[in-house]
Design an enzyme around this catalytic site. Structure first.
Site, PDB file in Angstrom:
ATOM      1  N   ASP A 141      38.223 -33.433  45.108  1.00 52.88           N
ATOM      2  CA  ASP A 141      38.408 -34.660  44.347  1.00 52.88           C
ATOM      3  C   ASP A 141      39.621 -35.425  44.863  1.00 52.88           C
ATOM      4  OD1 ASP A 141      36.279 -33.908  42.774  1.00 52.88           O
ATOM      5  OD2 ASP A 141      37.538 -33.011  41.209  1.00 52.88           O
ATOM      6  N   LYS A 142      39.668 -36.703  44.553  1.00 46.80           N
ATOM      7  CA  LYS A 142      40.740 -37.584  45.028  1.00 46.80           C
ATOM      8  C   LYS A 142      42.123 -36.996  44.773  1.00 46.80           C
ATOM      9  CE  LYS A 142      42.788 -42.130  44.101  1.00 46.80           C
ATOM     10  NZ  LYS A 142      42.680 -43.398  43.333  1.00 46.80           N
TER      11      LYS A 142
END
Length: 323
Positions: A141-142
């Site tokens: 994820d970011k």
């Protein structure tokens, strides 16, 4: 526009006699995934004895296999190359291991058309633009930090994806969660898109299998540091599973819900927790088999500064509490 033409021929051996066509193709042409070969087979781009067969049809020793594929890659299908800093932990002719920082999106998409890890990778090595997902084997994820695998050849990509599918790649994370986790456990659920919020994933009654295993590294007064192992790799899996057992990850803006109370936390720690605006999740350990040499490889990445400082504050508070 660039045209790609693939021509390959082979012959079914004794070991493939009587097996399904798609199974035999995976052995004959290991550079391509089984799903890709099945797709070409259904499109009639692969023939056995000049005849179109179905993936489930049996084939026999001596059958002549012919693969003829032509396709065009347009410029808008390629990734934009951008000079971005890359923390490369390991590199050889077949793969890269990247230590991803917080805030870096892995793949371009809605809202993030550029300045992603993919854009940086194709600038670093333009040949990655010819691989699926620019060679990235799995995602983070970011705002999750840590280790990522990137293949540099199609053969390596196919081999590593198969390792991932067979659960042969070990991925471990450190996660700081809210609450007192009594002991380790293994969470096995079904997983799907949240029925009401399309930005979220959720534990569901049916869907894809999701398996997460965790153990306790250290307990604090209101938090627990966990070692988490992924057996499957669903979107947001660790974050959803931790929230599912009511121990969401500290800083997770999407799954932690309303702010958890900090009744007894001193000012410095309370402020640090409140200001930690991303999930406290770090992919610190990775082990896999090299796709070409078959050597066992192991990599580790230290906690990023913000996560380390948060744990240090908790450690100091823990020591003060004991004294």
């Amino acid at each position: 526009m660039s045209k790609v033409h693939i021509t390959k021929t082979a012959e079914v051996s004794l070991t493939g006699h009587g097996k399904r066509a798609d199974v035999v193709l995976a052995d004959l042409f290991p550079d391509y995934s089984r799903s890709q070969l099945s797709s070409w087979l259904k499109e009639g781009l692969i023939t056995f004895n000049k005849k179109v067969v179905r993936p489930k049809d049996k084939v026999f020793e001596g059958d002549e296999v012919n693969l003829q594929v032509d396709f065009t890659t347009s410029d808008d299908e390629g990734y934009l190359a951008q000079a971005l800093p890359l923390n490369i932990v390991f590199e050889d002719d077949y793969l890269l291991i990247i230590n991803k920082p917080a805030g870096l999106v892995v793949h371009p998409g809605a809202g993030n058309p550029s300045s992603t890890l993919v854009n940086g990778l194709v600038h670093y090595n333009e040949s990655l633009n010819q691989l699926p997902r620019a060679g990235i084997v799995h995602r983070l994820d970011k705002d999750t930090t840590g280790l990522l695998i990137v293949a540099k050849t199609l053969t390596a990509y196919t081999a590593l994806v198969r390792q991932m599918q067979n659960r042969e790649i070990n991925r471990q994370y450190k996660a700081l969660v809210y609450g007192d986790v009594i002991s380790g456990d293994k969470i096995e659920t079904y997983f799907a898109r949240h029925p009401k919020n399309r930005l979220k994933m959720a534990v569901t009654r049916q869907g894809k299998e999701a398996v997460t295993e965790f153990s306790v590294l250290k307990r604090y007064e209101q938090y627990t540091l966990l070692d988490v192992k992924l057996w499957t790799g669903r979107t947001h899996q660790i974050r959803v599973h931790m929230a599912h057992i009511r121990h969401p990850i500290v800083g997770d803006q999407l799954y932690a819900g309303r702010k958890h109370s900090l009744k007894h936390a001193p000012g410095l720690l309370k402020n640090a927790i409140a200001c930690f605006s991303r999930q406290a999740l770090h992919a610190y350990h990775l082990s896999l088999m090299h796709p070409e040499t078959h050597e066992d490889l192991t990599f580790t990445a230290p906690m990023p500064d913000d996560f380390y400082e948060l744990i240090s504050l908790l450690d100091n508070e823990d020591e003060d509490h004991i004294s």
